[in-house]
Scaffold this active site. Structure first.
Site, PDB file in Angstrom:
ATOM      1  N   GLU A 142      -0.507   0.528  -8.553  1.00  0.00           N
ATOM      2  CA  GLU A 142      -1.236   0.377  -7.296  1.00  0.00           C
ATOM      3  C   GLU A 142      -2.750   0.268  -7.485  1.00  0.00           C
ATOM      4  OE1 GLU A 142      -0.067   3.362  -4.450  1.00  0.00           O
ATOM      5  OE2 GLU A 142       2.001   2.723  -4.455  1.00  0.00           O
ATOM      6  N   GLU A 147       8.738   2.204  -6.461  1.00  0.00           N
ATOM      7  CA  GLU A 147       8.593   3.411  -5.631  1.00  0.00           C
ATOM      8  C   GLU A 147       9.094   3.126  -4.228  1.00  0.00           C
ATOM      9  OE1 GLU A 147       4.749   5.320  -5.274  1.00  0.00           O
ATOM     10  OE2 GLU A 147       4.399   5.139  -7.433  1.00  0.00           O
TER      11      GLU A 147
HETATM   12  C1  FCB Z   1       2.025   5.959  -3.850  1.00  0.00           C
HETATM   13  C2  FCB Z   1       1.635   6.557  -5.181  1.00  0.00           C
HETATM   14  C3  FCB Z   1       2.454   7.741  -5.587  1.00  0.00           C
HETATM   15  C4  FCB Z   1       2.808   8.632  -4.425  1.00  0.00           C
HETATM   16  C5  FCB Z   1       3.342   7.838  -3.272  1.00  0.00           C
HETATM   17  C6  FCB Z   1       3.747   8.653  -2.078  1.00  0.00           C
HETATM   18  O1  FCB Z   1       0.918   5.323  -3.298  1.00  0.00           O
HETATM   19  O2  FCB Z   1       1.752   5.584  -6.185  1.00  0.00           O
HETATM   20  O3  FCB Z   1       1.766   8.424  -6.601  1.00  0.00           O
HETATM   21  O4  FCB Z   1       1.743   9.418  -4.087  1.00  0.00           O
HETATM   22  O5  FCB Z   1       2.422   6.868  -2.873  1.00  0.00           O
END
Ligand code: FCB
Length: 475
Positions: free
Chosen positions: A172, A381
């Protein structure tokens, strides 16, 4: 199937990788042990007012000392892959020089422990814990940081490149640049739009240089290379003129998404991004040859997805709404596009206040597949924070199961529509330090009791274990 995305009985293709994800600063603790230097997140979390309740990652989940227990937990859940990140300041305390053998030893144990248990290691090289010494020299606003990153990548390739299955350069970079240097909600907490855009470019450059450096030192045949981006999925504001909302969607897509996919996957910054930000910077920090360096082949694009944003152009009169899902802070995360409004969205919501919109995951995956045909994708994620309760030693987190069911259904639908989706890494394996929210938001499928550090698999962990075992979304 119902349109609410609550699918069951859907089977995922062979080879689809079911795993879970964490990040170093969020779980490791042991902040000063074995030669680890301070990172920007140590500095930030120790600065009063930056993190809720003054929470820090000093101890976190104490994963550093509980590695074997956590590895066993992963095995019990049947994880096929584990996405973790490596703390740069454990490898180079001040971000330069030789690799710290004691830091490497921890990741060697982690990787060996995963392989012994048949779990595929997916390693992220940078999940936001920049060595503070590099920040003192300018951090991501300094071009030199990208070259330091390449040296670090080379060390990692040499030490772990015989065993890591998939490397991810950056997690990110949107957050690193726009929250770190623009809004100030994340470390290092700077609030300057020009610096944020400078950081964008140096992060992109680090991605390219890092891949080049890794490729010279990795030895494992079939190693895959990737980057993970957090895509913003903009939606049109209802009851708003079409041009206003189309313009807002284009601007947010340019700043949040295409400022990374442009250089990484097409070898150029989008013209409209340069125009939108012209009053902030002339992008003079982009040097000849940089775009070719950034535009390296990758094997998989990592996709982090949680929720959507609903946008329109501000009318200049009414009070501006800024519900973009990111923690409020002094600066702006949208340099050059501050006149975009982020409207409050319909629920349901998670404990983060993020709207639950599984259909947008399907839409995003299909859109990326269409934009970049032939590029495999992986959900690196997805998951949700809820205010869990412990009942007789169990955590009946039905909200989280429902969330996961709906997002796995969305992923399955994307596959049915032809998307080459390689896997899904649930965020997160365990409750952890949720950045500026400290320990107040629980994303884990395993509960962590922060007093005793005891781990308890939640009902969602058992649900996920069954999904993994059967490859089929449970009834
Ligand atoms: C993302 C991050 C991760 C976590 C999630 C909820 O932006 O990559 O570390 O905090 O959100």
């Amino acid at each position: 199937m119902d349109d609410d995305y609550r699918g069951s009985g859907l089977t995922f293709p062979d080879g689809f990788l079911f795993g879970s994800a964490t990040a170093s600063y969020q779980i490791e603790g042991a902040a000063t042990e074995d030669g680890r230097g301070p990172s920007i997140w140590d500095m930030f979390s120790h600065t009063p007012g930056r993190v809720v309740h003054g929470h820090t990652g000093d101890i976190a989940c104490d994963h550093y000392h509980r590695l074997d227990e956590d590895l066993d937990l992963m095995q019990q859940l049947g994880l096929q892959s584990y996405r973790f990140s490596i703390a740069w300041p454990r490898i180079q305390a001040a971000g330069t020089g030789p690799a710290n053998e004691r830091g490497l030893a921890f990741y060697n144990r982690l990787v060996d422990g995963l392989l012994e248990r048949g779990i595929r290691p997916i390693a992220t090289m940078y999940h936001w814990d920049l060595p503070q010494a590099l920040e003192d020299e300018g951090g991501w606003t300094s071009r030199d940081t990208a070259y330091r990153f390449a040296d670090y990548a080379h060390h990692l390739g040499e030490a772990l490149g015989d065993r890591i299955a998939m490397w991810t350069t950056l997690n990110e970079p949107w957050c690193s640049s726009f929250l770190g240097y623009g809004s100030g909600a994340h470390a290092p907490g700077r609030t300057d739009g020009r610096e944020a855009l400078t950081a964008v470019h140096h992060l992109n450059l680090a991605h390219g240089l890092g891949l080049q450096a890794l490729r010279t030192s990795v030895t494992r045949p079939g190693t895959e290379y990737s980057a993970t981006l957090n895509f913003h999925v903009p939606r049109p504001a209802p009851d708003t003129a079409d041009e206003s909302t189309a313009e807002a969607m284009r601007r947010i897509d340019a700043l949040a998404n295409r400022s990374f996919t442009g250089p990484m996957l097409r070898g150029a910054y989008p013209e409209d991004l340069l125009a939108d930000t012209a009053a902030v910077t002339d992008w003079g920090f982009v040097r000849d040859g940089d775009l070719a360096t950034i535009h390296q082949p990758i094997d998989v694009l990592g996709v982090n997805y949680y929720s959507t944003v609903t946008v329109r152009m501000w009318d200049g009169v009414s009070e501006r709404v800024r519900a973009d899902g990111h923690a409020a802070s002094a600066g702006s995360a949208w340099p050059g596009s501050d006149e975009v409004e982020f409207l409050q969205q319909p629920g349901p919501y998670t404990a983060m206040g993020w709207n639950i919109a599984p259909e947008a995951l399907e839409q995003l995956l299909v859109s990326l597949h269409e934009q970049f045909p032939g590029l495999p994708l992986m959900v690196t994620e997805n998951g949700a924070a809820f205010d869990d309760r412990v009942v007789d030693g169990r955590v009946p987190d039905t909200d989280r199961i429902d969330f996961l069911r709906r997002h796995f259904t969305a992923a399955h639908r994307a596959i049915e529509r032809g998307v080459d989706l390689r896997g899904f890494q649930v965020w997160s394996l365990m409750d952890n330090f949720e950045w500026s929210y400290g320990y107040t938001k629980r994303f884990g499928i395993v509960r962590v009791d922060y007093d005793t550090l005891e781990r308890t698999p939640k009902d969602s962990a058992h649900w996920y274990a069954e999904l993994i075992r059967t490859r089929t979304i449970p009834a």
